[in-house]
Design an enzyme around this catalytic site. Structure first.
Site, PDB file in Angstrom:
ATOM      1  N   TRP A  95      37.359  28.618  41.105  1.00 39.84           N
ATOM      2  CA  TRP A  95      37.263  27.743  39.919  1.00 39.84           C
ATOM      3  C   TRP A  95      38.655  27.244  39.541  1.00 39.84           C
ATOM      4  O   TRP A  95      39.660  27.885  39.875  1.00 39.84           O
ATOM      5  CB  TRP A  95      36.590  28.472  38.760  1.00 39.84           C
ATOM      6  CG  TRP A  95      37.285  29.705  38.247  1.00 39.84           C
ATOM      7  CD1 TRP A  95      37.041  30.991  38.649  1.00 39.84           C
ATOM      8  CD2 TRP A  95      38.325  29.784  37.260  1.00 39.84           C
ATOM      9  NE1 TRP A  95      37.870  31.862  37.971  1.00 39.84           N
ATOM     10  CE2 TRP A  95      38.663  31.150  37.101  1.00 39.84           C
ATOM     11  CE3 TRP A  95      39.005  28.845  36.490  1.00 39.84           C
ATOM     12  CZ2 TRP A  95      39.648  31.590  36.220  1.00 39.84           C
ATOM     13  CZ3 TRP A  95      39.987  29.278  35.601  1.00 39.84           C
ATOM     14  CH2 TRP A  95      40.291  30.635  35.470  1.00 39.84           C
ATOM     15  N   GLU A 138      48.640  36.730  29.566  1.00 42.44           N
ATOM     16  CA  GLU A 138      48.354  36.129  30.876  1.00 42.44           C
ATOM     17  C   GLU A 138      49.515  35.249  31.352  1.00 42.44           C
ATOM     18  O   GLU A 138      49.857  35.247  32.532  1.00 42.44           O
ATOM     19  CB  GLU A 138      47.075  35.288  30.827  1.00 42.44           C
ATOM     20  CG  GLU A 138      45.794  36.080  30.624  1.00 42.44           C
ATOM     21  CD  GLU A 138      45.387  36.879  31.858  1.00 42.44           C
ATOM     22  OE1 GLU A 138      45.973  36.682  32.927  1.00 42.44           O
ATOM     23  OE2 GLU A 138      44.480  37.714  31.727  1.00 42.44           O
ATOM     24  N   GLU A 176      45.628  34.615  39.300  1.00 39.33           N
ATOM     25  CA  GLU A 176      45.918  34.960  37.899  1.00 39.33           C
ATOM     26  C   GLU A 176      46.486  33.767  37.130  1.00 39.33           C
ATOM     27  O   GLU A 176      46.262  33.638  35.933  1.00 39.33           O
ATOM     28  CB  GLU A 176      46.927  36.116  37.836  1.00 39.33           C
ATOM     29  CG  GLU A 176      46.344  37.474  38.150  1.00 39.33           C
ATOM     30  CD  GLU A 176      45.536  38.036  36.982  1.00 39.33           C
ATOM     31  OE1 GLU A 176      45.728  37.580  35.846  1.00 39.33           O
ATOM     32  OE2 GLU A 176      44.703  38.931  37.224  1.00 39.33           O
ATOM     33  N   HIS A 179      44.487  31.865  34.606  1.00 38.83           N
ATOM     34  CA  HIS A 179      44.026  32.454  33.340  1.00 38.83           C
ATOM     35  C   HIS A 179      44.826  31.926  32.144  1.00 38.83           C
ATOM     36  O   HIS A 179      44.264  31.448  31.166  1.00 38.83           O
ATOM     37  CB  HIS A 179      44.097  33.995  33.400  1.00 38.83           C
ATOM     38  CG  HIS A 179      43.273  34.575  34.500  1.00 38.83           C
ATOM     39  ND1 HIS A 179      43.314  35.905  34.851  1.00 38.83           N
ATOM     40  CD2 HIS A 179      42.382  34.002  35.352  1.00 38.83           C
ATOM     41  CE1 HIS A 179      42.479  36.118  35.855  1.00 38.83           C
ATOM     42  NE2 HIS A 179      41.914  34.980  36.178  1.00 38.83           N
ATOM     43  N   GLU A 229      44.009  46.030  35.154  1.00 37.05           N
ATOM     44  CA  GLU A 229      42.980  45.037  35.493  1.00 37.05           C
ATOM     45  C   GLU A 229      41.683  45.373  34.766  1.00 37.05           C
ATOM     46  O   GLU A 229      40.980  44.479  34.279  1.00 37.05           O
ATOM     47  CB  GLU A 229      42.735  44.981  37.001  1.00 37.05           C
ATOM     48  CG  GLU A 229      43.910  44.450  37.810  1.00 37.05           C
ATOM     49  CD  GLU A 229      44.128  42.936  37.660  1.00 37.05           C
ATOM     50  OE1 GLU A 229      43.403  42.266  36.904  1.00 37.05           O
ATOM     51  OE2 GLU A 229      45.045  42.432  38.317  1.00 37.05           O
ATOM     52  N   THR A 232      42.092  44.384  31.092  1.00 36.31           N
ATOM     53  CA  THR A 232      41.949  42.940  30.847  1.00 36.31           C
ATOM     54  C   THR A 232      40.501  42.490  31.069  1.00 36.31           C
ATOM     55  O   THR A 232      40.009  41.598  30.373  1.00 36.31           O
ATOM     56  CB  THR A 232      42.899  42.095  31.727  1.00 36.31           C
ATOM     57  OG1 THR A 232      42.818  42.551  33.076  1.00 36.31           O
ATOM     58  CG2 THR A 232      44.338  42.202  31.264  1.00 36.31           C
ATOM     59  N   ASP A 261      37.243  37.510  37.201  1.00 44.03           N
ATOM     60  CA  ASP A 261      38.407  37.610  38.103  1.00 44.03           C
ATOM     61  C   ASP A 261      39.065  38.989  37.970  1.00 44.03           C
ATOM     62  O   ASP A 261      39.431  39.625  38.959  1.00 44.03           O
ATOM     63  CB  ASP A 261      39.476  36.578  37.717  1.00 44.03           C
ATOM     64  CG  ASP A 261      39.283  35.238  38.417  1.00 44.03           C
ATOM     65  OD1 ASP A 261      38.234  35.048  39.053  1.00 44.03           O
ATOM     66  OD2 ASP A 261      40.189  34.390  38.307  1.00 44.03           O
ATOM     67  N   GLU A 262      39.228  39.418  36.719  1.00 42.00           N
ATOM     68  CA  GLU A 262      39.906  40.704  36.486  1.00 42.00           C
ATOM     69  C   GLU A 262      39.121  41.837  37.146  1.00 42.00           C
ATOM     70  O   GLU A 262      39.696  42.772  37.697  1.00 42.00           O
ATOM     71  CB  GLU A 262      40.050  40.982  34.980  1.00 42.00           C
ATOM     72  CG  GLU A 262      40.644  39.867  34.141  1.00 42.00           C
ATOM     73  CD  GLU A 262      42.105  39.535  34.436  1.00 42.00           C
ATOM     74  OE1 GLU A 262      42.608  39.944  35.496  1.00 42.00           O
ATOM     75  OE2 GLU A 262      42.728  38.836  33.616  1.00 42.00           O
ATOM     76  N   HIS A 265      39.830  41.914  40.793  1.00 42.42           N
ATOM     77  CA  HIS A 265      41.171  42.483  41.034  1.00 42.42           C
ATOM     78  C   HIS A 265      41.171  43.991  40.816  1.00 42.42           C
ATOM     79  O   HIS A 265      41.825  44.735  41.552  1.00 42.42           O
ATOM     80  CB  HIS A 265      42.203  41.821  40.095  1.00 42.42           C
ATOM     81  CG  HIS A 265      42.364  40.351  40.335  1.00 42.42           C
ATOM     82  ND1 HIS A 265      42.917  39.501  39.418  1.00 42.42           N
ATOM     83  CD2 HIS A 265      42.047  39.579  41.417  1.00 42.42           C
ATOM     84  CE1 HIS A 265      42.935  38.266  39.903  1.00 42.42           C
ATOM     85  NE2 HIS A 265      42.405  38.300  41.112  1.00 42.42           N
TER      86      HIS A 265
HETATM   87 FE   LIG Z   1      44.284  40.518  36.256  1.00 44.37          FE
HETATM   88 FE   LIG Z   2      44.494  37.729  34.187  1.00 42.50          FE
END
Ligand SMILES: [Fe+2]
Ligand SMILES: [Fe+2]
Length: 396
Positions: A95, A138, A176, A179, A229, A232, A261-262, A265
């Site tokens: 994205w 971020e 990242e 973000h 991670e 977040t 996403d976090e 990760h």
């Molecule tokens: Fe992250």
């Molecule tokens: Fe992040």
């Protein structure tokens, strides 16, 4: 083993540099002038610089991992290629911030911005304080990439190193980067926040860096990133939930997408630590206990807007009150990681290893008890003005 203690003028707040959000936070005096060495930390008199306000520093421990252990990470190159890089998304399928924002090249841009601003009007200031704090956290990404590149055995030695570890770090950074970018653009368009002090906070934070106390050790570093991670993931998940409650489904989608996403990760980093537990359980459990004794500092714990010396504590208090990130979350994350890495089942540990195992396994209930006691003592917190929202007062 090269253990160096460097006391340098590096910032760290007097207030807890941990992820435990303060319930009724201790306020620190403006600046420190003491230079007394305490256990694990040192306060140093520094000249206030326009880019770097002086704060307490920890004694800087560097290269605490025995050099021969670097071989472990070299030997894990192929493993990381097959097991860690798979958690990155191909750029073509990723994205982009533009997917969630008004399209400036379309005729409908003005109307789309108007709609975004109408939705944002329904959301209270305290939410925006938390979202700004999350955005700044971020945006301080250069610091986190630097932090990963301090780790012995896995750092990107050239800036374009072909090792799996370096590829991960660069591609993780690229993922990242969206973000902060997305949150910044959203907040700019919302018209609800003051972008100038937000920008100043970001500048100060980048100038300050961070003090995660990971000692160039990938054992400590990857335990830290696993924790962060997940933290977040929880935090962005909660801002998504609250946006939905305030009727802004588009903002909920923005925060939820970042949270996803976090999570990805987190999966990668916890797999690395899982592997370390498999091949080197004793030193890994010692590292886990060490990291938890030092407490996990939040990545943006040195934030400052040029005015509020306790800005991070104030932001954390609001996040705690709104349920975005709380002391209970800290205990939950720890409990989750203890279970994820099956720490209670480790066998064949040294006496120190067994002590470390007992310590981390017993820590979540202890944190919860302390938190409940602190909650019981907590007084009604005051309202304070936040520069981030045009000095409007927000309840801590
Ligand atoms: Fe992250
Ligand atoms: Fe992040």
């Amino acid at each position: 083993m090269a253990l160096k203690l460097n006391a340098i003028n590096f910032q760290s707040p007097k207030c807890p540099s941990f992820a435990l959000p303060p319930v009724a936070s201790v306020r620190s005096p403006k600046f420190f002038v003491a230079s007394t060495l305490r256990s694990g930390s040192k306060e140093v008199e520094t000249v206030k610089r326009p880019f770097n306000p002086p704060r307490e520093v920890h004694v800087q421990v560097t290269h605490s991992m025995p050099p021969q252990k670097i071989e472990i990470f070299k030997a894990l190159e192929d493993w990381a290629d097959n097991n860690i890089l798979v958690h990155l998304k191909p750029v073509e399928k990723c994205w982009q911030p533009q997917d969630f924002l008004p399209d400036p090249s379309s005729d409908g841009f003005d109307d789309q911005v108007k709609e975004l601003r109408e939705r944002a009007k329904e959301i209270p200031d305290d939410y925006f304080v938390v979202l700004v704090g999350d955005m700044i956290t971020e945006e301080a990404l250069p610091t986190y990439q630097t932090m990963l590149n301090t780790l012995d055995g896995v750092r990107d030695e050239t800036g374009a190193s072909p090792t799996s570890w370096a590829i991960w770090t660069r591609a993780w950074t690229a993922e990242e980067n969206r973000h902060g970018d997305l949150l910044n653009k959203y907040l700019y368009l919302s018209g609800r926040v003051d972008m100038r002090p937000n920008g100043k906070t970001f500048r100060y934070l980048i100038g300050s860096g961070m003090d995660p106390r990971t000692e160039n050790s990938p054992y400590l570093g990857f335990i830290y990133t696993s924790f962060q991670e997940r933290a977040t993931f929880i935090s962005h998940g909660n801002t998504a939930r609250l946006a939905r409650e305030h009727g802004d489904l588009k903002l909920a989608q923005i925060c939820g997408t970042i949270a996803a996403d976090e999570k990805r990760h987190e999966t990668a980093y916890t797999k690395i630590v899982e592997k370390l537990f498999e091949i080197d359980p004793n030193d890994t459990v010692l590292a886990f206990a060490d990291m938890m004794r030092k407490k996990i500092s939040m990545p943006a714990h040195l934030m400052y807007d040029g005015r509020d010396d306790n800005l991070f504590d104030h932001f954390s208090s609001v996040a705690q009150r709104l349920g975005v990130y709380t002391a209970k979350d800290y205990a939950d994350i720890l409990e989750h990681l203890v279970a994820r890495w099956k720490v209670a089942n480790l066998t064949g540990l040294s006496a120190d290893g067994q002590k470390a195992q007992d310590y981390v396994c017993g820590l979540p209930p202890r944190i919860r008890r302390l938190e409940e006691r602190a909650q019981g003592r907590a007084k009604q917190a005051p309202k304070i003005p936040f520069s981030w929202v045009h000095d409007r007062e927000v309840q801590l």
